[in-house]
Design an enzyme around this catalytic site. Structure first.
Site, PDB file in Angstrom:
ATOM      1  NE  ARG A 122      -2.929   3.362   0.588  1.00 18.46           N
ATOM      2  CZ  ARG A 122      -1.605   3.537   0.577  1.00 18.46           C
ATOM      3  NH1 ARG A 122      -1.070   4.549   1.231  1.00 18.46           N
ATOM      4  NH2 ARG A 122      -0.821   2.724  -0.068  1.00 18.46           N
ATOM      5  CB  THR A 126      -6.070   9.365  -5.774  1.00 14.52           C
ATOM      6  OG1 THR A 126      -6.994   8.646  -4.930  1.00 14.52           O
ATOM      7  CG2 THR A 126      -6.711   9.634  -7.114  1.00 14.52           C
ATOM      8  CG  ASP A 220      -1.805  -4.253  -0.064  1.00 17.13           C
ATOM      9  OD1 ASP A 220      -2.270  -3.401  -0.828  1.00 17.13           O
ATOM     10  OD2 ASP A 220      -2.463  -4.737   0.893  1.00 17.13           O
ATOM     11  CG  ASP A 223      -3.462  -7.202  -1.755  1.00 14.56           C
ATOM     12  OD1 ASP A 223      -4.690  -7.339  -1.560  1.00 14.56           O
ATOM     13  OD2 ASP A 223      -2.995  -6.459  -2.629  1.00 14.56           O
TER      14      ASP A 223
HETATM   15  C1  PRP Z   1      -4.194   0.008   3.824  1.00 14.50           C
HETATM   16  C2  PRP Z   1      -3.996  -0.162   5.320  1.00 14.50           C
HETATM   17  C3  PRP Z   1      -4.518   1.126   5.890  1.00 14.50           C
HETATM   18  C4  PRP Z   1      -4.169   2.112   4.815  1.00 14.50           C
HETATM   19  C5  PRP Z   1      -3.013   2.948   5.247  1.00 14.50           C
HETATM   20  O1  PRP Z   1      -5.498  -0.253   3.493  1.00 14.50           O
HETATM   21  O2  PRP Z   1      -4.637  -1.282   5.837  1.00 14.50           O
HETATM   22  O3  PRP Z   1      -5.896   1.100   6.132  1.00 14.50           O
HETATM   23  O4  PRP Z   1      -3.835   1.366   3.641  1.00 14.50           O
HETATM   24  O5  PRP Z   1      -2.632   3.862   4.279  1.00 14.50           O
HETATM   25  P1  PRP Z   1      -2.732   5.438   4.471  1.00 14.50           P
HETATM   26  O6  PRP Z   1      -2.164   5.746   5.826  1.00 14.50           O
HETATM   27  O7  PRP Z   1      -1.893   5.965   3.354  1.00 14.50           O
HETATM   28  O8  PRP Z   1      -4.152   5.851   4.340  1.00 14.50           O
HETATM   29  P2  PRP Z   1      -6.051  -0.421   2.006  1.00 14.50           P
HETATM   30  O9  PRP Z   1      -6.891   0.751   1.651  1.00 14.50           O
HETATM   31  O10 PRP Z   1      -4.934  -0.779   1.080  1.00 14.50           O
HETATM   32  O11 PRP Z   1      -7.064  -1.610   2.135  1.00 14.50           O
HETATM   33  P3  PRP Z   1      -6.930  -3.081   2.726  1.00 14.50           P
HETATM   34  O12 PRP Z   1      -7.131  -2.964   4.195  1.00 14.50           O
HETATM   35  O13 PRP Z   1      -8.044  -3.808   2.047  1.00 14.50           O
HETATM   36  O14 PRP Z   1      -5.580  -3.627   2.355  1.00 14.50           O
HETATM   37  N1  URA Z   2      -0.843  -0.050   3.087  1.00 19.02           N
HETATM   38  C1  URA Z   2      -0.092  -1.165   3.166  1.00 19.02           C
HETATM   39  O1  URA Z   2      -0.618  -2.291   3.250  1.00 19.02           O
HETATM   40  N2  URA Z   2       1.249  -1.022   3.129  1.00 19.02           N
HETATM   41  C2  URA Z   2       1.856   0.182   3.037  1.00 19.02           C
HETATM   42  O2  URA Z   2       3.100   0.238   3.009  1.00 19.02           O
HETATM   43  C3  URA Z   2       1.051   1.322   2.945  1.00 19.02           C
HETATM   44  C4  URA Z   2      -0.298   1.179   2.989  1.00 19.02           C
END
Ligand code: PRP
Ligand code: URA
Length: 230
Positions: A122, A126, A220, A223
């Site tokens: 993500r 945005t 998150d 993280d």
């Molecule tokens: C997070 C999570 C999902 C996504 C969900 O990933 O692991 O993949 O956000 O959000 P959405 O439904 O609004 O698309 P992120 O892109 O933060 O990456 P990460 O896996 O490295 O934490």
């Molecule tokens: N990704 C996360 O890790 N947490 C949230 O709440 C939304 C997206």
């Protein structure tokens, strides 16, 4: 005994029993596991351990949704047991990065399973998903797919991952999307666009906040799990 407040139960009930959303039974044990991982002060070691326990429950529930064929075996006392066996081949696909946290749970029950990867992130500003890379088993179209991502928030990432699978010939009905926590907004968007996709989750949150994070939520996930939180 814990007095479960009526409001969250009522909120989730509208999704329970709908064709594509499978919410784990909201047992006290599950709530206790959630209590550990949602605590902002939990040690990372415990976050990893207890989220792993919930992931294991989710994967078992996901496997329950696969088709089975009848299968008889003879028991050691010479009797027939009318059993079942998995009717189709499966594979896992994790959405990198957070989805990788679910691979160990899947391997714990399906030792030699093939696991594909889809790298989607993500955009920090945005909140829109960007697809960077995918690597999937060659014969994925004839398998059932356990799609692994612990977070379903706006649904943007899920839609992008499902699109990759559809383009590789996987039928919607063969996708089981396994999530730790989901937002109503994400469930709605996936359900509308891909009604055949099954969603297995352990919690449906209240809503998204202005930063597209779930509330009460978990922060998150990636993280916290991998130790890259500020
Ligand atoms: C997070 C999570 C999902 C996504 C969900 O990933 O692991 O993949 O956000 O959000 P959405 O439904 O609004 O698309 P992120 O892109 O933060 O990456 P990460 O896996 O490295 O934490
Ligand atoms: N990704 C996360 O890790 N947490 C949230 O709440 C939304 C997206």
């Amino acid at each position: 005994m814990i007095d479960m407040s009526i409001a969250p139960v009522m909120r989730t009930r509208e999704y329970v029993g709908t064709k594509n959303v499978h919410l784990l039974p909201q047992t006290n044990q599950l709530r206790a596991l959630h209590t550990v991982i949602r605590d902002r002060n939990v040690r990372r070691e415990d976050f990893v351990f207890y989220s792993g326990r919930i992931i294991r429950l989710l994967i078992e529930a996901g496997l329950n949704l696969l088709p089975f064929d009848p299968c008889e075996v003879e028991t050691p006392v010479g009797k027939t047991y009318d059993g079942l066996r998995f009717a189709s081949q499966i594979c896992g696909v994790s959405v990198v990065r957070a989805g990788e946290s679910m691979e160990a749970g899947l391997r714990a029950v399906c030792g030699s399973i093939r696991i594909g990867k889809i790298l989607i992130q993500r955009d920090k500003r945005t909140k829109l998903p960007h697809l960077y890379y995918s690597s999937l088993p060659e014969d994925i179209a004839r398998r059932h797919v356990l799609l692994l991502d612990p977070m379903l928030a706006t649904g943007g990432t899920a839609l992008a991952a499902i699109q990759v699978l559809l383009e590789r010939g996987v039928a919607e009905e063969k996708i089981i999307f396994i999530n730790l926590i989901t937002a109503p907004e994400g469930i709605a968007v996936v359900g509308e666009r891909h009604p055949g996709v099954k969603i297995v989750t352990s919690s449906i949150e209240e809503r998204l906040n202005e930063n597209a994070y779930m509330v009460p939520g978990i922060g998150d996930f990636g993280d916290r799990y991998f130790g890259t939180d500020p």
